[in-house]
Scaffold this active site. Structure first.
Site: not given
Ligand code: ACO
Length: 423
Positions: A262, A301, A357
């Site tokens: 987050h 996201h 971010d």
């Molecule tokens: N890098 C690589 N792969 C990713 C990323 C990433 N940053 N984000 C998602 N994926 C992949 C997942 O592994 C998943 O792949 P799969 O379908 O093969 O299993 C797919 O994309 C979908 O991802 P989910 O985790 O299901 O998406 P969710 O909506 O649950 O997660 C989140 C969103 C937590 C923001 C995620 O994208 C993440 O962890 N990003 C990196 C951390 C980040 O930048 N957080 C800040 C968010 S903005 C904020 O909170 C202010």
């Protein structure tokens, strides 16, 4: 004709038809079919837990609006204090209202001396500023016994004013403690963002803050002020639903924000860029992410499946800041990462774009903030958004104490086994 949805229970043949309002139907429809029926929705992927008039977000179109106003217009034309007023009151202030609000905030920035001398001074020398901030936000409430009177509107407004006004002071206090520098008192002749930068970085007598940097800080505050039902705001609402005081609820929301998935992501992005270090290492890093070794931090996201509109504004703001401070050497690595990722099938297929971010950390670093202050910088303006949700929830007659159900997967009843008989 009004839209409806019909749900049929195939076990009994019973069916219920309910209206669809704004794309949602009330969960009570399921209870009509079977009182024990549950929607299994870990992480609330399809659950609207409230009605809210604060922030509108369309993730597919990349739209973000506070109280109807596009984030791009607010970032360009407004100030953080005006935006905070908008979020908390529903409309932009008149000139007189803004003047009064600015005066009131400016005159509530001081913090009780005991907070610094006895509370903040009690932390270990290397305490993480965000850990300090979370605890200090909760502790602040103990200085105001009236904090609990949340159904007295005038009193609640006073607590909201105190929280919005004191967060920068608290944040700077945590930073100055962690660096061993003397605390700088708030300066009433400065704007909200100037005052914060001054309390953070002032050395000696000079209270001058570069206006370009103060403007960039203010824009970053505007962009982070609210984001509808994210993890931190949900924590705020859940805690508020028990009618806890706004200081405790803010501390809970800030705790949720602390996590690297987050608000902690901006810190993780810079650490990632530092690890990648050079442009040559970008392809190998992208490959390792695709192989499942960690995430590309600052990408992806839950709601935005298009470019995060805040990331666009931040990227532009970064260039304004670098004109003054010189370019952050990690910018080239970030630009290359973005370029490679946006052309790579793995990221394209999953609709992974830079989020708020991805570039904010680079600006924070250029402004002189240490990496572990980044999430605190997010929490300061988000406090206004959290409190807007706190107030909205209290007035919502449909809300009750938050209490989700579960699907129990543990043991069936079994008898206690005396110690000597356990394997
Ligand atoms: N890098 C690589 N792969 C990713 C990323 C990433 N940053 N984000 C998602 N994926 C992949 C997942 O592994 C998943 O792949 P799969 O379908 O093969 O299993 C797919 O994309 C979908 O991802 P989910 O985790 O299901 O998406 P969710 O909506 O649950 O997660 C989140 C969103 C937590 C923001 C995620 O994208 C993440 O962890 N990003 C990196 C951390 C980040 O930048 N957080 C800040 C968010 S903005 C904020 O909170 C202010």
């Amino acid at each position: 004709m009004a839209e409806t949805i019909t749900i049929i229970d195939d076990r009994t043949g019973k069916q219920v038809t309910v209206p669809l309002t704004d794309g949602s139907f009330p969960s009570t429809a399921l209870r009509e079919l079977d009182a024990d029926l549950r929607v299994y929705d870990p992480a609330y992927l399809s659950t609207a837990a409230c009605k809210s008039a604060i922030t509108y977000l369309d993730g597919d179109a990349g739209i973000l609006r506070y109280r109807g106003y596009p984030i791009e217009q607010l970032a360009e034309k407004s100030t953080f204090l005006e935006v905070a007023y908008l979020l908390l009151n529903g409309d932009l202030p008149t000139a007189a209202e803004l003047q009064q609000w600015t005066y009131d905030v400016t005159h509530h920035t001081y913090i009780h001396e005991n907070m610094r001398k006895r509370f903040v001074d009690g932390f270990h020398y290397d305490a993480h500023p965000m850990g300090m901030f979370v605890s200090a936000a909760a502790a602040l409430g103990t200085f105001y016994p009236d904090a609990k009177e949340i159904f007295d509107k005038k009193n609640l407004d006073r607590q909201i004013l105190r929280l919005v006004a004191k967060m920068p002071t608290l944040a700077a206090m945590c930073y100055r403690f962690s660096t061993g520098l003397p605390f700088v008192l708030p300066n009433n002749s400065l704007t909200y963002s100037e005052n914060f930068l001054n309390m953070m970085f002032k050395i000696g007598d000079d209270s001058h803050v570069n206006p370009v940097l103060a403007k960039a800080m203010d824009v970053l505050f505007i962009l982070h002020a609210d984001h509808e039902q994210n993890c931190g705001t949900t924590a705020m609402r859940v805690v508020a639903s028990s009618n806890a005081d706004p200081y405790s609820a803010t501390a809970a929301a800030a705790s949720a924000l602390y996590g690297p998935l987050h608000g902690g992501a901006n810190e993780a992005v810079v650490r990632m860029l530092e690890e990648i270090k050079t442009l040559d290492n970008v392809p190998a890093f992208i490959q390792s992410v695709k192989d499942g070794n960690g995430k590309l931090m600052g990408f992806g996201h839950r709601v935005y499946k298009n470019y995060d509109p805040r990331a666009k504004i931040i990227k532009k703001t970064a260039y304004d800041v670098f004109e003054v401070t010189g370019k952050n050497p990690l910018l080239d690595v970030a630009l290359k990462l973005e370029e490679v990722a946006l052309q790579d099938e793995y990221f394209v297929k999953r609709k992974l774009y830079p989020n708020v971010d991805f570039y904010s950390g680079l600006i924070y670093q250029a402004l002189g903030f240490p990496v572990d202050m980044f999430t605190v910088l997010f929490a300061i303006p988000r406090t206004a958004g959290w409190l807007a949700h706190f107030s909205e929830l209290l007035l919502d007659k449909e809300q009750k104490i938050s209490r989700p159900r579960q699907v129990y997967t543990g043991s069936a009843e079994r008898d206690y086994v005396p110690m000597v008989q356990r394997a």
